[in-house]
Design an enzyme around this catalytic site. Sequence first.
Site, PDB file in Angstrom:
ATOM      1  CB  SER A 115     -13.362  -1.267  33.346  1.00  0.00           C
ATOM      2  OG  SER A 115     -13.876  -2.236  32.452  1.00  0.00           O
ATOM      3  CE1 TYR A 138     -18.672  -7.808  32.780  1.00  0.00           C
ATOM      4  CE2 TYR A 138     -16.772  -6.554  32.008  1.00  0.00           C
ATOM      5  CZ  TYR A 138     -18.117  -6.624  32.305  1.00  0.00           C
ATOM      6  OH  TYR A 138     -18.911  -5.526  32.141  1.00  0.00           O
ATOM      7  CB  THR A 164     -19.378  -7.576  36.629  1.00  0.00           C
ATOM      8  OG1 THR A 164     -18.813  -6.301  36.997  1.00  0.00           O
ATOM      9  CG2 THR A 164     -20.671  -7.334  35.867  1.00  0.00           C
ATOM     10  CE  LYS A 236     -20.742  -2.084  38.694  1.00  0.00           C
ATOM     11  NZ  LYS A 236     -21.323  -2.477  37.404  1.00  0.00           N
ATOM     12  CG  HIS A 260     -23.743  -3.934  33.406  1.00  0.00           C
ATOM     13  ND1 HIS A 260     -23.019  -5.051  33.724  1.00  0.00           N
ATOM     14  CD2 HIS A 260     -23.008  -3.280  32.484  1.00  0.00           C
ATOM     15  CE1 HIS A 260     -21.903  -5.073  33.000  1.00  0.00           C
ATOM     16  NE2 HIS A 260     -21.872  -4.008  32.245  1.00  0.00           N
TER      17      HIS A 260
END
Length: 371
Positions: A115, A138, A164, A236, A260
């Site tokens: 992450s 992100y 994402t 994603k 998510h």
Amino acid sequence: MSMFPVLMASEPVNVNEFQELARRALPKMYYDFFAAGAEDQHTLRENVEAFRRITFQPRILVDVGKMDTSTTILGYKISSPIMIAPTSLQKLAHPEGEIATARAAAACNTIMVVSFMATCTVEEVASSCDAVRFLQLYVFKRRDISAQVVQKAERYGFKAIVLTVDTPRLGRREIDIKNKMVSPKLKNFEGLVSTEISNDKGSNLEALASEIYDPSLSWKDIEWLKSITKLPILIKGVLTCEDAIKAMEVGVSGIIVSNHGARQLDYVPATISALEEVVQAVGGRVPVLLDGGVRRGTDVFKALALGAQAVLVGRPVVYGLAAMGEQGVRRVIEMLKDEFEITMALSGCPRVKDISRSHVRTERDKLRSML
């Protein structure tokens, strides 16, 4: 009679049982953070329930004396089509956080997607063990910060970027708001941006996301991302054929069908329900992976039968981490792999490539047969 409850209490026999162990191990605020979804949590339930409405059509009298669960993702061979999804703030689950998960992934010979909002740095994860890793990304309002972390990951041997794309704003996670959830320090951004943002009215995470995430992110920005890294880019958060087609047009290297973990927009479809539409739009040009709701090896098989090349597992990994650290994560991945192998054998599929659309029957199939 007394032995059965003792076994259940001490030794989980399936992945679902790790959730209760995690609930007991964690403070309520942290357990709720990992377990909860957005608003009514309809999609959270549906992600799991939708798998249960898919049934098998097994083939009998197939030689399954030699089984092979391995597969290849972006050229990297893994022991089974079960990968580790990006889940943030893992030190809230266990003191070793992402390092423990990375070691478990390496031991299980699978790919971990780390992450962007990890509690361990890119360097710490990279130096913890030798394995194939991807970085989830992100895009921040300050693009230079996102760029620095991406380029650092590339230097430290990460093999792909997972962008994402479903978070222009943070979904409304009411349990976090009630709990006044507070984010720990995010070491990847030390000296780059402050992640300590106060919010007296509710979740600190919601305030943090509003402060740093870039809501203007759009398709044209894929070109920007390509300009700062040579790594392949997967996106994603795709749930429709229209977005799958656009992803092909901008030249991504892979698509992850994801909502998510039902933490963003409630009442979107379960990912297993959206999968086939995306797979058909992609037409085999890039790998399609599925994220969300996987709790059994049977779920892995169903996803592959509907066209996914692999699945990503999030919450169960965190529950294993909370309950037993690195060993718990290993147990979760191994349990799913063992169940997947049994499902393959009982369906008449000795190899992953033998799994076909004809091995499953969906609700849509049942409706068609009635027309």
